[in-house]
Design an enzyme around this catalytic site. Sequence first.
Site, mmCIF file in Angstrom:
data_model
loop_
_atom_site.group_PDB
_atom_site.id
_atom_site.type_symbol
_atom_site.label_atom_id
_atom_site.label_comp_id
_atom_site.label_asym_id
_atom_site.label_seq_id
_atom_site.Cartn_x
_atom_site.Cartn_y
_atom_site.Cartn_z
ATOM 1 N N ASP A 66 0.816 -1.216 0.000
ATOM 2 C CA ASP A 66 0.000 0.000 0.000
ATOM 3 C C ASP A 66 0.849 1.266 0.000
ATOM 4 O O ASP A 66 0.319 2.374 -0.053
ATOM 5 C CB ASP A 66 -0.974 0.004 1.187
ATOM 6 C CG ASP A 66 -0.286 -0.103 2.538
ATOM 7 O OD1 ASP A 66 0.699 -0.857 2.648
ATOM 8 O OD2 ASP A 66 -0.740 0.544 3.496
ATOM 9 N N ASP A 210 4.973 3.540 8.345
ATOM 10 C CA ASP A 210 4.147 2.912 9.354
ATOM 11 C C ASP A 210 5.018 2.638 10.578
ATOM 12 O O ASP A 210 6.156 2.210 10.439
ATOM 13 C CB ASP A 210 3.587 1.593 8.844
ATOM 14 C CG ASP A 210 2.630 1.738 7.686
ATOM 15 O OD1 ASP A 210 2.461 2.859 7.186
ATOM 16 O OD2 ASP A 210 2.048 0.737 7.249
ATOM 17 N N HIS A 268 -3.352 7.725 7.253
ATOM 18 C CA HIS A 268 -3.221 6.258 7.243
ATOM 19 C C HIS A 268 -4.266 5.619 8.161
ATOM 20 O O HIS A 268 -3.953 4.845 9.057
ATOM 21 C CB HIS A 268 -1.794 5.867 7.670
ATOM 22 C CG HIS A 268 -1.408 4.468 7.278
ATOM 23 N ND1 HIS A 268 -1.609 3.382 8.105
ATOM 24 C CD2 HIS A 268 -0.814 3.994 6.163
ATOM 25 C CE1 HIS A 268 -1.150 2.286 7.515
ATOM 26 N NE2 HIS A 268 -0.659 2.639 6.321
#
Length: 318
Positions: A66, A210, A268
């Site tokens: 992603d 992330d 996100h």
Amino acid sequence: MQITFLGTSSGVPTRSRNVSSVALRLPQRAEIWLFDCGEGTQHQLLRSDLRMSQIRRIFVTHMHGDHIFGLMGLLASCGLAGNVEEVDIYGPPDLDEYLKASRRYSQTRFAYPIRVHTVQPGTVFEDAEFTVKCLPLKHRVPAFGYRVEEKDRAGHFDVEKAKELGIPSGPVYGQLKRGDRVTLADGRTINGKDLCGSTEMGRKVIYCTDTVYCEAAVELAHDADVLIHEATFAHQEAEMAFQRLHSTSTMAAQVALAAQVKSLILTHFSPRYAPGNPVELHHLLDEARAIFPNTYLAKDFWTYEVPRRLASTLSAMT
């Protein structure tokens, strides 16, 4: 300096949010720097006011789909359009192999140079105006956060005042603009700072995704103007966040508070917080603002103008 969000969902796209990509527009040099490039990023660019031809650098945080599945498509389209001069790409060790394999099996040829740089903690790019640094975050695969630092600029040079003082134009003006002390032919010593306005402090933009909460993110974000930080989960899903090494809204806010940033922008988001569900995104915003009030929720195609600070303003605040 403008930040445009091209994708603010996590994992998979939704009807209103694409997967990860953020564009940093630098109007003074007609360049766009992308941070991550999830699937569909080129479509998002076409729907925005940004010009694909201005993409100059791409910074990839990690190798999850992603965040990278849109990269080859974007690069190929830029090549076919023939309007991109060169692109430098920065990212984890596997990024170069991924792009080489994609090019080989798709038989894609680029009509412009592409350079891939494997990043290490520290400075990954620097020129006369900007420095980009990275640090490893805490995720399931190697992941990096990026810090973009704009260098300080001298204040506006008062040409009319220089003329009134009888300072001849020429190379000496350049020295005075830099704030140097200059001795003129008639013996006078002029302090360039007396002819310049307040120094324009360089802006600092941080991109962290992330990651679960980690000290590296706090270090990277110290005294930033804007911290863009993932908030995949609501606070009540903290156990899941630790298991999956993602952040909650409150973790992102704790990073912002500890780093003493000026503004926090959350992105996100898990699709589970869609409108109509028991927990929605405005709940995540409330959780974060309870810790760090100057927090915003990103949405696709939202553009945020990073304000500039003057040295005099900064001194008054401290």
